[in-house]
Design a protein around this motif. Structure first.
Motif, PDB file in Angstrom:
ATOM      1  N   SER A 124       0.820  -1.213   0.000  1.00 20.42           N
ATOM      2  CA  SER A 124       0.000   0.000   0.000  1.00 20.42           C
ATOM      3  C   SER A 124       0.856   1.266   0.000  1.00 20.42           C
ATOM      4  CB  SER A 124      -0.936   0.015   1.199  1.00 20.42           C
ATOM      5  OG  SER A 124      -0.194  -0.059   2.402  1.00 20.42           O
ATOM      6  N   GLU A 125       2.031   1.201   0.627  1.00 21.41           N
ATOM      7  CA  GLU A 125       2.915   2.356   0.715  1.00 21.41           C
ATOM      8  C   GLU A 125       4.363   1.887   0.669  1.00 21.41           C
ATOM      9  OE1 GLU A 125       0.348   5.091   3.838  1.00 21.41           O
ATOM     10  OE2 GLU A 125       1.952   3.838   4.615  1.00 21.41           O
ATOM     11  N   LEU A 126       5.186   2.716   0.078  1.00 17.93           N
ATOM     12  CA  LEU A 126       6.635   2.559   0.166  1.00 17.93           C
ATOM     13  C   LEU A 126       7.137   3.789   0.910  1.00 17.93           C
ATOM     14  CD1 LEU A 126       7.361   1.514  -3.527  1.00 17.93           C
ATOM     15  CD2 LEU A 126       7.239   0.019  -1.527  1.00 17.93           C
ATOM     16  N   ALA A 180      -3.724   9.792  -8.503  1.00 20.46           N
ATOM     17  CA  ALA A 180      -4.825  10.663  -8.100  1.00 20.46           C
ATOM     18  C   ALA A 180      -5.890   9.933  -7.286  1.00 20.46           C
ATOM     19  CB  ALA A 180      -5.449  11.319  -9.320  1.00 20.46           C
ATOM     20  N   ASP A 181      -6.001   8.592  -7.455  1.00 18.94           N
ATOM     21  CA  ASP A 181      -7.005   7.860  -6.670  1.00 18.94           C
ATOM     22  C   ASP A 181      -6.567   7.646  -5.229  1.00 18.94           C
ATOM     23  OD1 ASP A 181      -5.097   5.948  -7.379  1.00 18.94           O
ATOM     24  OD2 ASP A 181      -6.545   4.473  -8.076  1.00 18.94           O
ATOM     25  N   GLY A 182      -5.319   8.019  -4.893  1.00 26.51           N
ATOM     26  CA  GLY A 182      -4.863   8.061  -3.515  1.00 26.51           C
ATOM     27  C   GLY A 182      -4.572   6.720  -2.863  1.00 26.51           C
ATOM     28  N   PHE A 183      -4.440   6.770  -1.551  1.00 25.73           N
ATOM     29  CA  PHE A 183      -4.108   5.588  -0.755  1.00 25.73           C
ATOM     30  C   PHE A 183      -5.160   4.509  -0.970  1.00 25.73           C
ATOM     31  CE2 PHE A 183      -4.556   2.972   3.034  1.00 25.73           C
ATOM     32  CZ  PHE A 183      -3.262   2.523   3.192  1.00 25.73           C
ATOM     33  N   GLY A 184      -4.688   3.277  -1.144  1.00 29.45           N
ATOM     34  CA  GLY A 184      -5.596   2.156  -1.353  1.00 29.45           C
ATOM     35  C   GLY A 184      -5.998   1.979  -2.797  1.00 29.45           C
ATOM     36  N   THR A 192       1.270   4.169  -2.640  1.00 26.07           N
ATOM     37  CA  THR A 192       1.740   5.537  -2.486  1.00 26.07           C
ATOM     38  C   THR A 192       3.195   5.482  -2.003  1.00 26.07           C
ATOM     39  OG1 THR A 192       0.965   5.710  -0.196  1.00 26.07           O
ATOM     40  CG2 THR A 192      -0.583   6.376  -1.935  1.00 26.07           C
ATOM     41  N   ILE A 193       3.867   6.620  -2.090  1.00 28.48           N
ATOM     42  CA  ILE A 193       5.243   6.732  -1.602  1.00 28.48           C
ATOM     43  C   ILE A 193       5.259   7.816  -0.536  1.00 28.48           C
ATOM     44  CG2 ILE A 193       7.641   7.287  -2.166  1.00 28.48           C
ATOM     45  CD1 ILE A 193       7.072   6.316  -5.028  1.00 28.48           C
ATOM     46  N   ILE A 194       5.786   7.465   0.619  1.00 26.33           N
ATOM     47  CA  ILE A 194       5.956   8.442   1.691  1.00 26.33           C
ATOM     48  C   ILE A 194       7.428   8.818   1.743  1.00 26.33           C
ATOM     49  CG2 ILE A 194       5.836   8.842   4.171  1.00 26.33           C
ATOM     50  CD1 ILE A 194       3.413   7.005   4.231  1.00 26.33           C
ATOM     51  N   LEU A 195       7.687  10.096   1.560  1.00 25.82           N
ATOM     52  CA  LEU A 195       9.044  10.630   1.636  1.00 25.82           C
ATOM     53  C   LEU A 195       9.189  11.230   3.027  1.00 25.82           C
ATOM     54  CD1 LEU A 195       8.574  12.058  -1.861  1.00 25.82           C
ATOM     55  CD2 LEU A 195      10.201  10.249  -1.294  1.00 25.82           C
ATOM     56  N   SER A 196       9.972  10.568   3.850  1.00 26.52           N
ATOM     57  CA  SER A 196      10.056  10.868   5.274  1.00 26.52           C
ATOM     58  C   SER A 196      11.411  11.491   5.609  1.00 26.52           C
ATOM     59  CB  SER A 196       9.850   9.567   6.065  1.00 26.52           C
ATOM     60  OG  SER A 196       9.957   9.792   7.438  1.00 26.52           O
TER      61      SER A 196
END
Length: 131
Positions: free
Chosen positions: A6-8, A49-53, A58-62
């Motif tokens: 779901s996320e990287l 554009a359809d977002g999370f899920g 999605t990619i989280i840049l932390s």
């Protein structure tokens, strides 16, 4: 039943810079920003554009200000969707990617590149349909 990515999460020094780069590379948009107590950006989440899920992770840049200590064991591979590999390579270089040497021979069918913070990723040969 199986899991789905779901996320990287990619730790980086400048989440805004990498968000801009990866949004341009992947045709993603900024979905969310989290601010740190001092008002600086701590995380930027980008995705389709359809977002999370949605259909793609999605990619989280932390933000992480600690110096990188070793080469990451995970990297991103990308494929062009609307042009051939050579044209996509030119586009990625114009966006700020740069060639990276990770010991390849030169006979590979992919190009090894680095994003603006030096994170290696590969541009593969096959063209994939857009999702």
């Amino acid at each position: 039943m199986a899991c789905r990515i779901s996320e990287l999460v990619l730790e980086c020094r400048d989440p805004e810079l990498l968000a801009q780069f990866w949004c341009n590379v992947l045709d993603f948009v900024v979905l969310d920003r989290e601010l740190q107590p001092d008002g600086t950006v701590g995380e930027v989440e980008i995705g389709a554009a359809d977002g999370f899920g949605g259909r793609q992770p999605t990619i989280i840049l932390s933000r992480n200000d600690d110096p990188a200590t070793a080469k990451p064991r995970l990297h991103i591979d990308v494929n062009a969707t609307d042009r051939d590999q050579d044209a996509e390579l030119e586009r990625l270089l114009a966006l700020g990617a740069r060639p990276a040497d990770v010991g390849q021979t030169g006979d590979e069918q992919w190009h090894v590149l680095a994003d603006p913070e030096g994170n290696a990723f590969c541009l593969l040969k096959a063209r994939l349909p857009a999702v």
